[in-house]
Design a protein around this motif. Structure first.
Motif, PDB file in Angstrom:
ATOM      1  N   HIS A  62       0.819  -1.205   0.000  1.00 10.32           N
ATOM      2  CA  HIS A  62       0.000   0.000   0.000  1.00 10.32           C
ATOM      3  C   HIS A  62       0.860   1.266   0.000  1.00 10.32           C
ATOM      4  O   HIS A  62       0.535   2.242  -0.672  1.00 10.32           O
ATOM      5  CB  HIS A  62      -0.941  -0.004   1.201  1.00 10.32           C
ATOM      6  N   GLN A  90     -12.202  -1.931  -6.960  1.00  6.85           N
ATOM      7  CA  GLN A  90     -12.833  -2.506  -5.784  1.00  6.85           C
ATOM      8  C   GLN A  90     -14.325  -2.753  -5.988  1.00  6.85           C
ATOM      9  O   GLN A  90     -14.953  -3.506  -5.237  1.00  6.85           O
ATOM     10  CB  GLN A  90     -12.600  -1.585  -4.583  1.00  6.85           C
ATOM     11  N   PRO A 102      -6.675   0.618  -0.107  1.00  7.31           N
ATOM     12  CA  PRO A 102      -7.804   1.352   0.482  1.00  7.31           C
ATOM     13  C   PRO A 102      -7.747   2.834   0.118  1.00  7.31           C
ATOM     14  O   PRO A 102      -6.663   3.422   0.035  1.00  7.31           O
ATOM     15  CB  PRO A 102      -7.629   1.131   1.987  1.00  7.31           C
ATOM     16  N   GLY A 151      -7.391  -1.863   5.995  1.00  9.51           N
ATOM     17  CA  GLY A 151      -8.369  -1.425   5.001  1.00  9.51           C
ATOM     18  C   GLY A 151      -9.310  -2.500   4.506  1.00  9.51           C
ATOM     19  O   GLY A 151     -10.059  -2.276   3.564  1.00  9.51           O
ATOM     20  N   GLU A 189     -12.940  -1.383   4.822  1.00 10.19           N
ATOM     21  CA  GLU A 189     -13.143  -0.192   3.992  1.00 10.19           C
ATOM     22  C   GLU A 189     -13.196  -0.532   2.508  1.00 10.19           C
ATOM     23  O   GLU A 189     -14.006   0.020   1.767  1.00 10.19           O
ATOM     24  CB  GLU A 189     -12.015   0.809   4.256  1.00 10.19           C
ATOM     25  N   ILE A 190     -12.354  -1.452   2.071  1.00  6.91           N
ATOM     26  CA  ILE A 190     -12.318  -1.835   0.656  1.00  6.91           C
ATOM     27  C   ILE A 190     -13.646  -2.455   0.239  1.00  6.91           C
ATOM     28  O   ILE A 190     -14.182  -2.151  -0.839  1.00  6.91           O
ATOM     29  CB  ILE A 190     -11.149  -2.804   0.407  1.00  6.91           C
ATOM     30  N   THR A 234     -16.204   0.341   0.065  1.00  2.00           N
ATOM     31  CA  THR A 234     -15.981   1.182  -1.112  1.00  2.00           C
ATOM     32  C   THR A 234     -16.533   0.519  -2.364  1.00  2.00           C
ATOM     33  O   THR A 234     -17.168   1.164  -3.207  1.00  2.00           O
ATOM     34  CB  THR A 234     -14.472   1.460  -1.302  1.00  2.00           C
ATOM     35  N   SER A 285     -18.321   6.116   0.279  1.00  3.00           N
ATOM     36  CA  SER A 285     -17.455   5.175   1.012  1.00  3.00           C
ATOM     37  C   SER A 285     -16.996   5.818   2.308  1.00  3.00           C
ATOM     38  O   SER A 285     -17.002   7.042   2.448  1.00  3.00           O
ATOM     39  CB  SER A 285     -16.247   4.810   0.162  1.00  3.00           C
TER      40      SER A 285
END
Length: 870
Positions: A173, A341, A691, A712, A715-716, A719, A729
């Motif tokens: 990342h 994603q 992310p 993440g 979160e991913i 999203t 998101s």
């Protein structure tokens, strides 16, 4: 009695007979390396001498001392190592160092405990290494020592895997969001294959689904164009080779005439003056039965026709039929990540089996496979898998023979014609049972990777990165099944054939008792891999022979000589990882059964590490930029070793009727399975995506921070789901709440990478954190700390000129008219041939002939442009 003595002494003689030749090879190879390193810089430090190596990838010169380079490299910072070895090379080194460290701590734990447990009060007839192995234990209660050692050792490995995977995700990342990587076209381009039929060649609908996309390029069918380009390429190679051949030969003839004071031809600038037309290069238009033509004359006539035909088709490339794949270019990585994603959450994409691929350059694409529908791809994959599975099965035959050879002396009691073996000297017996099978096995396994890669292409994979990972999977399977399981079973079975024939009911018990004895073969195997292989890698014997002997014979054109000097060897990580993963499998499986093997593994991994540390920094070019994707696959493959080790121990405890140790080992097996499933759930979804919060954080946003806890994962998923339902998101929501504009704070990532030697880090370049920090990966291996260890060059951005932008089009569409490079001679032959080239791009610039009449280059070939990272 003599036969018994011969058998029991086999392990010791095999070990000695393998150790001595390998030590001699190691000493000779290392001595030659030391002697030649400073003299043959093109072979041993090409990264410092070859001008085509990018400046940021040129290391400082290697110290001149025999082993000064070892200390020099060990004291380099992590950021320096990442820059010089490349991301993929750095993680391969980290993988080797991981195993070296695990084996070292395992040796410190296991050897002081299990060696005395195994060696004392054991079986009176045990000899050699068998005395200190599991097979020598008679008291069942002693097996608890083996169980608890396995708990600690295997537990340490599982935690180490977790820690390394956590670091890899943080690193990936951080690397992805660096200014340099963020600015690459490949980072902003998404490939979608197997599109639903209503989206194929429908730019309007694609733009409606992905409104942020700035460019939509459909892959198309260029079968005829590709055929013509291949024909042109083939004929162009013949033409350039023929031009150089007649010039070289004519210059040589002229020099001989002068040397012998013979009369020179009237027209010294005409090839026909030296070589009659009948003796000039010819070729057949079709194999065997085709018309035979003069290569130079035919090519000068045919190539302009092909150039015109190809140019016409290239101008009409948009009229070709779409084949179900599309390239989407986005203005930023942020928009690409949102789209990437979201793909798996769009129902039509799921139904059609749409595959999303990011971070692939045009050169990385296997264009012929982009037209495969989901079901065609499944069918091709089934064929490739079936072929490779059958190959594994039938490859077991020659491998089993090799395994039998390692314990062939045990067969003499029942196989009468082999009894002459008993009369052999111990040294010769050791060579036959130790060195011969190890070398034979290494040769057998080296034949497999090219075939696996070919099957990967057959299976429908769409990038060469995917083929490399496919090769890593299958070659690892070959290594484990053939080199470990088949060889172990064959070796163990061979050692007890006479006893099984006499009492078949005792087969399982005898195999279990003799399984530890198969470790003798693997001690020899590790000696080969740990001594001969790394020393050979340092010596670069193949490169040395090619450059100093074969190169002088084969490289007879300026282009060949230029390519030889300016091309660096590339490591094939899909082949390298399984080779050394196998040593890890062997070590883990036998660490408890035959503990002495772990001591040899420490030395082997250390020596291999040093060899590749040198080669990846000074010798090898960077492999394809797969962003280290081979590393997590290799870490998960370690679980195979753990399962095999635990199952072997359970089986051995069952055969020994040690029910308590058996139950405890089953507990460890279940715990390992649970950890494996958790780690797959935790980390695999994070491999190829970043992310959104990481992009914001790297861009300098003060309103959002990288999610350290799960890196993440939640979160991913959020999203991806929010992309299609129109919601916001989590990362965007927080930014909007604080700034009012979701993208206002997202700009070019800020230059935060210190890099170089002043990043606050010292000591070993790829060492894990200090022991006190070992159990705190979230604090010491997180996103921000990983960013601080990145090379400084990642602060820069790539600025493309219009000429440097490489479109995502089939190579045949962007294939340019070929340039031809010939040697410039003083006779004027090259000038005459250029004049007869019928307008083809033939050049003799940057070339000359030396005093021996050999062509040389003085600069790059015509049309050469320094590569720009896509």
């Amino acid at each position: 009695m003599a036969n018994s003595t011969q058998q029991t002494g086999s392990s010791t003689s095999a070990f000695v007979s393998t150790l001595i030749p390998n030590l001699i090879i190691f000493a000779v190879f290392v001595s030659l390396f030391i002697a030649l390193k400073n003299k043959q810089t093109r072979v041993y430090t090409p990264r410092t001498t070859v001008p085509t190596v990018p400046k940021e990838c040129q290391p400082d010169p290697s110290p001149s001392g025999a082993f000064a380079w070892v200390n020099h490299l060990l004291n380099k910072s992590q950021s320096w190592m990442i820059q010089q070895a490349g991301i993929d090379g750095y993680f391969f080194l980290r993988f080797l160092f991981f195993f070296a460290t695990v084996c070292f701590f395992g040796a410190c734990l296991i050897l002081p405990i299990l060696l005395p447990v195994n060696a004392t009060n054991g079986k009176p007839d045990s000899k050699g290494f068998d005395i200190i192995s599991f097979s020598n234990v008679e008291n069942k209660n002693r097996f608890y020592a083996h169980v608890f050692c396995s708990w600690i050792f295997f537990g340490l490995i599982v935690y180490g895997i977790y820690r390394e995977l956590y670091y890899y995700i943080s690193f990936r990342h951080a690397y992805q969001t660096s200014p340099y990587i963020d600015s690459l076209t490949s980072t902003r381009t998404l490939l979608l294959t197997s599109l639903p039929k209503d989206l194929d060649d429908n730019e309007t609908e694609i733009k409606a689904l992905f409104p942020a996309a700035t460019s939509v390029t459909f892959a198309r069918d260029y079968k005829d164009l590709t055929k013509d380009v291949k024909e042109r390429t083939k004929l162009s190679n013949k033409y350039e080779a023929a031009l150089n051949k007649v010039i070289n030969k004519s210059v040589g003839i002229n020099m001989k005439l002068i040397k012998k004071n013979k009369e020179l031809p009237e027209k010294t600038n005409e090839v026909e003056s030296y070589i009659p037309e009948k003796k000039q290069p010819h070729h057949k238009l079709k194999p065997f039965i085709g018309e035979k033509v003069n290569t130079i004359e035919y090519a000068a006539e045919k190539l302009p026709e092909l150039n015109e035909k190809i140019k016409t088709q290239q101008d009409e490339y948009l009229h070709a039929k779409s084949i179900g794949s599309v390239f989407l270019e986005f203005p930023s990585q942020l928009e690409l990540q949102r789209a990437l994603q979201a793909v798996e959450y769009y129902k039509p994409f799921r139904k059609s089996g749409t595959q999303a691929v990011s971070n692939a350059t045009p050169d990385d694409i296997i264009w012929d496979n982009l037209g495969n529908s989901y079901y065609v791809r499944l069918g091709k994959k089934a064929i490739a898998v079936t072929v490779l599975t059958l190959m594994i099965i039938f490859w077991a035959i020659p491998v089993a023979v090799v395994g039998c050879i390692s314990n062939i002396n045990y067969l003499t009691e029942k196989v009468h014609f082999l009894r002459f073996i008993n009369n052999m000297p111990h040294v010769l017996m050791g060579i036959i049972t130790g060195l011969l099978p190890v070398v034979a096995l290494a040769i057998l396994m080296s034949l497999i990777p090219p075939f696996i890669k070919a099957m990967g292409k057959v299976s429908g994979l769409v990038t060469y990165q995917q083929i490399d990972l496919w090769c890593q999977d299958w070659y690892y399977a070959f290594q484990v099944i053939q080199v470990f399981l088949v060889t172990t079973c064959a070796s163990a079975a061979t050692s007890v054939v006479p006893a099984i024939i006499n009492d078949p009911s005792s087969a399982m018990f005898l195999l279990a008792q003799n399984l530890p004895k198969a470790s003798n073969f693997y001690i020899c195997f590790i000696l080969l891999q740990g001594l001969a292989i790394p020393s050979g890698a340092l010596l670069q014997i193949v490169t040395l022979i090619l450059s100093k002997i074969l190169g002088r014979v084969l490289d007879n054109t300026p282009r060949k000589k230029w390519s030889r000097f300016n091309s660096l060897s590339q490591p094939s990580l899909g082949v390298l990882y399984p080779v050394y993963s196998l040593i890890g499998v062997i070590t883990v499986c036998y660490a408890i059964i035959s503990p002495i093997i772990i001591a040899f593994a420490v030395v082997a991994f250390a020596l291999v590490y040093f060899a590749y540390l040198y080669n990846l920094v000074y010798v090898m070019g960077h492999a394809m930029d797969s962003r280290g994707r081979n590393f997590p696959k290799a870490m998960f493959q370690i679980f195979v070793a753990l399962y095999l080790a635990e199952i072997c121990l359970v089986g051995l405890f069952v055969m020994a009727k040690a029910w308590g140790p058996m139950a405890l080992e089953i507990v460890m097996l279940v715990a390992t399975m649970a950890a494996h499933l958790y780690l797959k759930w935790r980390f695999i979804p994070l491999y190829d995506v970043v992310p959104i919060s990481a992009v914001y954080d790297a861009a300098g946003s003060e309103n959002y921070h990288y999610p350290i806890d799960d890196q993440g994962k939640k979160e991913i998923a959020a999203t991806g789901k929010s992309f299609w339902d129109g919601t916001t998101s989590p990362a965007d929501a927080e930014t909007v709440a604080s700034s009012g504009k979701a993208d206002a704070s997202v700009h070019k990532p800020q230059p935060t990478f210190v890099g170089g030697e002043d990043n606050g880090e010292s000591g070993h370049s790829v060492s894990m954190a200090a022991l006190s920090h070992f159990f705190k990966p979230a604090e010491n291996l997180n996103f921000q700390k990983t960013r601080s260890h990145m090379p400084a060059f990642l602060n820069e951005t790539v600025e493309y000129t219009p000429e440097q932008v490489v479109p995502y089009l089939h190579p045949s569409v962007v294939s340019e008219e070929p340039n031809f490079w010939i040697g410039r001679d003083e006779l004027g032959l090259s000038a005459t041939l250029i004049g007869k080239s019928n307008g083809l791009l033939v050049s003799d610039e940057n070339t000359e002939f030396n005093e021996k009449g050999k062509p040389e280059y003085t600069g790059p070939p015509p049309g050469y442009e320094e590569a720009v990272k896509a």
